[in-house]
Design a protein around this motif. Structure first.
Motif, PDB file in Angstrom:
ATOM      1  N   ASP A  64      87.010 101.619  49.519  1.00  0.00           N
ATOM      2  CA  ASP A  64      86.282 100.485  49.020  1.00  0.00           C
ATOM      3  C   ASP A  64      85.061 101.084  48.298  1.00  0.00           C
ATOM      4  N   ALA A  65      84.771 100.459  47.374  1.00  0.00           N
ATOM      5  CA  ALA A  65      83.765 100.992  46.438  1.00  0.00           C
ATOM      6  C   ALA A  65      82.496 100.947  47.071  1.00  0.00           C
ATOM      7  N   MET A  66      82.316 100.164  48.469  1.00  0.00           N
ATOM      8  CA  MET A  66      80.904 100.055  48.889  1.00  0.00           C
ATOM      9  C   MET A  66      80.882 100.925  50.063  1.00  0.00           C
ATOM     10  N   ASN A  67      82.142 101.668  50.548  1.00  0.00           N
ATOM     11  CA  ASN A  67      82.244 102.383  51.714  1.00  0.00           C
ATOM     12  C   ASN A  67      82.122 101.476  52.861  1.00  0.00           C
ATOM     13  N   ASP A  68      82.360 100.199  52.841  1.00  0.00           N
ATOM     14  CA  ASP A  68      82.414  99.088  53.967  1.00  0.00           C
ATOM     15  C   ASP A  68      83.701  99.287  54.521  1.00  0.00           C
ATOM     16  N   PRO A  69      83.620  99.723  55.810  1.00  0.00           N
ATOM     17  CA  PRO A  69      85.022  99.648  56.564  1.00  0.00           C
ATOM     18  C   PRO A  69      85.694  98.559  56.838  1.00  0.00           C
ATOM     19  N   MET A 102      71.649  87.914  35.340  1.00  0.00           N
ATOM     20  CA  MET A 102      72.654  88.864  36.142  1.00  0.00           C
ATOM     21  C   MET A 102      73.930  88.408  35.921  1.00  0.00           C
ATOM     22  N   THR A 103      75.097  89.286  35.582  1.00  0.00           N
ATOM     23  CA  THR A 103      76.327  89.012  35.548  1.00  0.00           C
ATOM     24  C   THR A 103      76.553  88.465  36.948  1.00  0.00           C
ATOM     25  N   GLY A 104      77.542  87.740  36.838  1.00  0.00           N
ATOM     26  CA  GLY A 104      78.132  87.008  38.123  1.00  0.00           C
ATOM     27  C   GLY A 104      78.391  88.081  39.220  1.00  0.00           C
ATOM     28  N   GLU A 105      79.000  89.142  38.520  1.00  0.00           N
ATOM     29  CA  GLU A 105      79.542  90.405  39.650  1.00  0.00           C
ATOM     30  C   GLU A 105      78.495  90.961  40.440  1.00  0.00           C
ATOM     31  N   PHE A 106      77.373  91.051  39.265  1.00  0.00           N
ATOM     32  CA  PHE A 106      76.128  91.855  40.206  1.00  0.00           C
ATOM     33  C   PHE A 106      75.334  90.918  40.946  1.00  0.00           C
ATOM     34  N   ALA A 107      75.408  89.803  40.713  1.00  0.00           N
ATOM     35  CA  ALA A 107      74.826  88.642  41.631  1.00  0.00           C
ATOM     36  C   ALA A 107      75.551  88.774  42.984  1.00  0.00           C
ATOM     37  N   ASP A 108      76.728  88.681  42.865  1.00  0.00           N
ATOM     38  CA  ASP A 108      77.662  88.797  44.104  1.00  0.00           C
ATOM     39  C   ASP A 108      77.663  89.992  44.750  1.00  0.00           C
ATOM     40  N   LEU A 109      77.443  91.153  44.029  1.00  0.00           N
ATOM     41  CA  LEU A 109      76.971  92.301  44.646  1.00  0.00           C
ATOM     42  C   LEU A 109      75.697  92.466  45.508  1.00  0.00           C
ATOM     43  N   LEU A 119      74.481  89.654  47.002  1.00  0.00           N
ATOM     44  CA  LEU A 119      74.509  88.760  47.726  1.00  0.00           C
ATOM     45  C   LEU A 119      75.550  89.060  49.038  1.00  0.00           C
ATOM     46  N   GLY A 120      76.079  90.178  48.812  1.00  0.00           N
ATOM     47  CA  GLY A 120      76.989  90.511  49.885  1.00  0.00           C
ATOM     48  C   GLY A 120      78.569  90.096  49.841  1.00  0.00           C
ATOM     49  N   TYR A 121      78.825  89.688  48.620  1.00  0.00           N
ATOM     50  CA  TYR A 121      80.276  89.221  48.333  1.00  0.00           C
ATOM     51  C   TYR A 121      81.246  90.472  48.244  1.00  0.00           C
ATOM     52  N   TYR A 122      80.777  91.645  47.884  1.00  0.00           N
ATOM     53  CA  TYR A 122      81.667  92.735  47.799  1.00  0.00           C
ATOM     54  C   TYR A 122      81.410  93.813  49.218  1.00  0.00           C
ATOM     55  N   GLY A 123      80.580  93.255  50.072  1.00  0.00           N
ATOM     56  CA  GLY A 123      80.593  93.836  51.235  1.00  0.00           C
ATOM     57  C   GLY A 123      79.385  94.583  51.420  1.00  0.00           C
ATOM     58  N   ALA A 124      78.941  95.165  52.526  1.00  0.00           N
ATOM     59  CA  ALA A 124      77.738  95.620  53.013  1.00  0.00           C
ATOM     60  C   ALA A 124      77.396  97.067  52.157  1.00  0.00           C
ATOM     61  N   SER A 125      75.979  97.013  51.668  1.00  0.00           N
ATOM     62  CA  SER A 125      75.644  98.187  50.795  1.00  0.00           C
ATOM     63  C   SER A 125      75.346  99.386  51.922  1.00  0.00           C
ATOM     64  N   PRO A 126      75.241 100.539  51.461  1.00  0.00           N
ATOM     65  CA  PRO A 126      75.102 101.576  52.255  1.00  0.00           C
ATOM     66  C   PRO A 126      73.668 101.686  52.910  1.00  0.00           C
ATOM     67  N   ALA A 127      72.622 100.940  51.777  1.00  0.00           N
ATOM     68  CA  ALA A 127      71.222 100.775  52.204  1.00  0.00           C
ATOM     69  C   ALA A 127      70.798  99.394  52.145  1.00  0.00           C
ATOM     70  N   ARG A 146      82.437  89.825  56.675  1.00  0.00           N
ATOM     71  CA  ARG A 146      83.623  90.513  55.764  1.00  0.00           C
ATOM     72  C   ARG A 146      83.688  89.393  54.829  1.00  0.00           C
ATOM     73  N   PRO A 147      83.529  89.641  53.450  1.00  0.00           N
ATOM     74  CA  PRO A 147      83.875  88.845  52.253  1.00  0.00           C
ATOM     75  C   PRO A 147      85.081  88.049  52.484  1.00  0.00           C
ATOM     76  N   ALA A 148      86.153  88.754  52.870  1.00  0.00           N
ATOM     77  CA  ALA A 148      87.594  88.200  52.904  1.00  0.00           C
ATOM     78  C   ALA A 148      87.633  87.049  53.975  1.00  0.00           C
ATOM     79  N   ASP A 149      86.875  87.077  54.838  1.00  0.00           N
ATOM     80  CA  ASP A 149      86.554  86.029  56.047  1.00  0.00           C
ATOM     81  C   ASP A 149      86.527  84.631  55.263  1.00  0.00           C
ATOM     82  N   LEU A 150      85.962  84.685  54.061  1.00  0.00           N
ATOM     83  CA  LEU A 150      85.580  83.341  53.548  1.00  0.00           C
ATOM     84  C   LEU A 150      86.732  82.881  52.607  1.00  0.00           C
TER      85      LEU A 150
END
Length: 504
Positions: free
Chosen positions: A127-132, A371-378, A380-388, A410-414
């Motif tokens: 996972d790109a965010m290392n979110d288990p 902001m790009t839509g993808e960065f805004a999602d990043l 706001l947690g739509y790609y998962g939790a960040s390391p910090a 977990r984003p997929a729960d939505l």
């Protein structure tokens, strides 16, 4: 003890995963290698003694249908037929599968099931965010299919990343049932001492029987030493690419790994005669793809910018399109700031593209003015939790610009169930063959799949230079190399178009 009584221990065998059929050409020339240029090497690859051969996943699926008019499932089945004695391995982006968004759990299940049915053995899940949480369901699907689930940690350097943190993450993946742990260094940031410390930390904490695979790119010039230190710390398998398809933004040479281990108490067990045949095959093939070649050889600036080669070329093309190529240094300086604001995500697909594009926007338009839509999602947690922790003010701006809320689940729960909808939509497309594999192709790439289905019957395309073109270039008659029309694949608004241009 007399000399005759001295026990000589057998060298510890280090497995090698060969990357030439996937990540090597993805890193060196944009994943453009045609299947016809790989098949003649497969018998030697199958007999060389590799632990596994990575041949699918990553960007190959996208490239097959977008540029090569090739069915990626047929590619997998062909590899299975040609390499019956070898573990086939793929790179899977967790809940993103091989696309660029999260997919509903049922789609993940069906993709893994079909990949296993078509011949895949080892699933390297990251996972790109290392979110288990973004890895767990795909790992469970692999286990259900009875295949090897390789839990993967993406390596990066930041104040939020420590040896202890990586060791803890390995434990979380083992708790999910990981059959092995892959340590993935996609930007060649892994220096020798951290490689030793992290591998040893995992072995000391969870036991020496935990299999650890180490994957490094070679761009910074230090990672062959890192592989050796990882082996000394207990690593079981290392990744490499045959020498004629190695180095630069690619990987360390397979033959170099073999020679490095000589008289060290370790051995690869690989058949060097077979390796040399594989080397010679791809040495002859590589010139065909020179138009796609990366210009990077060694770049130690990555230690400060942490920008992988593919990300750099993407940013350069974005700036070129805006007539702002001269601002690349500003963008390079902006990337670490954007990465910090996003909570220090590892820069790997798709987070590398997301962070890089936002850095370009910040330089051209002002910090976070758009902001790009993808960065805004990043943010706001739509790609998962960040390391910090993410920058709260920029996250607030993201919410204001998009109208979306911050999420912590977990984003997929939505996600709503989507398989039946994908089946219905795919079944209406000309050229759809009625299989779940085609539905998955459409689900992953709805903007590209319709054109691919429509033109699939025309057969695969080789985008490399022909023998005639190579001969003309060698003879200095370059005009002959472009004597006919040139075809390009252009994507506009998510739809792919074939454009033919007559040379001047």
């Amino acid at each position: 003890m007399s000399p005759r009584e001295i026990e000589v221990s057998e060298p510890r065998e280090i497995g090698v995963t060969e990357l030439v059929l996937r990540d090597a050409h993805q890193s060196l020339f944009a994943t453009r290698m045609a299947m016809e240029d790989m098949v003649d090497a497969c018998a030697d690859i199958d007999a060389a003694g590799y632990w596994s051969v990575e041949c699918w996943g990553g960007a190959t699926y996208d490239s097959c249908i977008r540029f090569l008019n090739e069915d990626p499932w047929e590619r997998l089945r062909t590899f299975r037929t040609l390499m019956p004695n070898t573990r086939l391995q793929m790179l899977l982006r967790g809940q993103n599968l091989l696309g660029y968004r999260h997919y509903n759990d049922e789609v993940v299940d069906r993709f893994v099931e079909k990949s296993a049915e078509n011949g895949m053995d080892v699933f390297r899940v990251f996972d790109a965010m290392n979110d288990p949480r973004n890895i767990e369901h795909a790992m469970a699907a692999v286990k259900k299919a009875g295949k090897h689930a390789q839990g993967t940690i993406c390596y990066t350097i930041s104040p939020a990343h420590t040896t202890e943190g990586y060791v803890k993450l390995a434990g979380q993946l083992l708790d999910m049932g990981a059959d092995s742990i892959a340590f993935k260094d996609m930007a060649a940031l892994l220096k020798p001492q951290p490689a030793y410390d992290i591998v040893k930390g995992i072995k000391d904490t969870y036991g020496t029987d935990v299999q650890i695979n180490v994957h490094c790119h070679s761009t910074t010039g230090v990672t062959l030493v890192s592989l050796m230190k990882a082996i000394e710390a207990g690593a079981d398998v290392v990744d490499a690419a045959i020498s004629s398809m190695s180095l630069g933004p690619g990987h360390n040479p397979t033959e170099s790994v073999v020679e490095m281990l000589e008289n060290t108490g370790y051995t690869s067990g690989l058949d060097m005669d077979r390796l040399l045949k594989i080397r010679d095959h791809f040495r002859d093939i590589r010139p065909k793809y020179r138009n796609f070649e990366s210009k990077t050889l060694v770049d130690t600036n990555i230690f400060s910018s942490q920008i992988p080669g593919g990300m750099l070329s993407n940013m350069e093309s974005q700036l070129r399109a805006q007539g702002a190529e001269d601002r690349i240094d500003e963008v390079m300086a902006e990337v670490p700031k954007v990465k910090e604001a996003a909570g220090y995500p590892p820069l790997v697909t798709p987070s590398s593209q997301i962070v890089g594009t936002q850095a370009v926007f910040n330089v051209l338009m002002g910090p976070y003015k758009r902001m790009t839509g993808e960065f805004a999602d990043l943010m706001l947690g739509y790609y998962g939790a960040s390391p910090a922790e993410r920058d709260a003010d920029i996250a607030k701006l993201a919410a204001e610009q998009t109208g979306k809320k911050l999420i912590t689940c977990r984003p997929a729960d939505l996600l709503e169930p989507e398989w039946d909808k994908q089946v219905e939509e795919a079944s209406k497309l000309p050229g759809f063959n009625g299989t779940d594999e085609d539905v998955l192709t459409y689900a992953l790439f709805p903007g590209v799949a319709p054109t691919f289905f429509e033109h699939r019957s025309e057969g695969p395309k080789n985008v490399g230079l022909s023998e005639a073109q190579l001969k003309a270039e060698a003879e200095g008659t370059t005009s002959a190399a472009v004597s006919g029309p040139i075809s390009y694949s252009v994507t506009v608004g998510g739809t792919s178009h074939e454009v033919t241009v007559e040379p001047a």
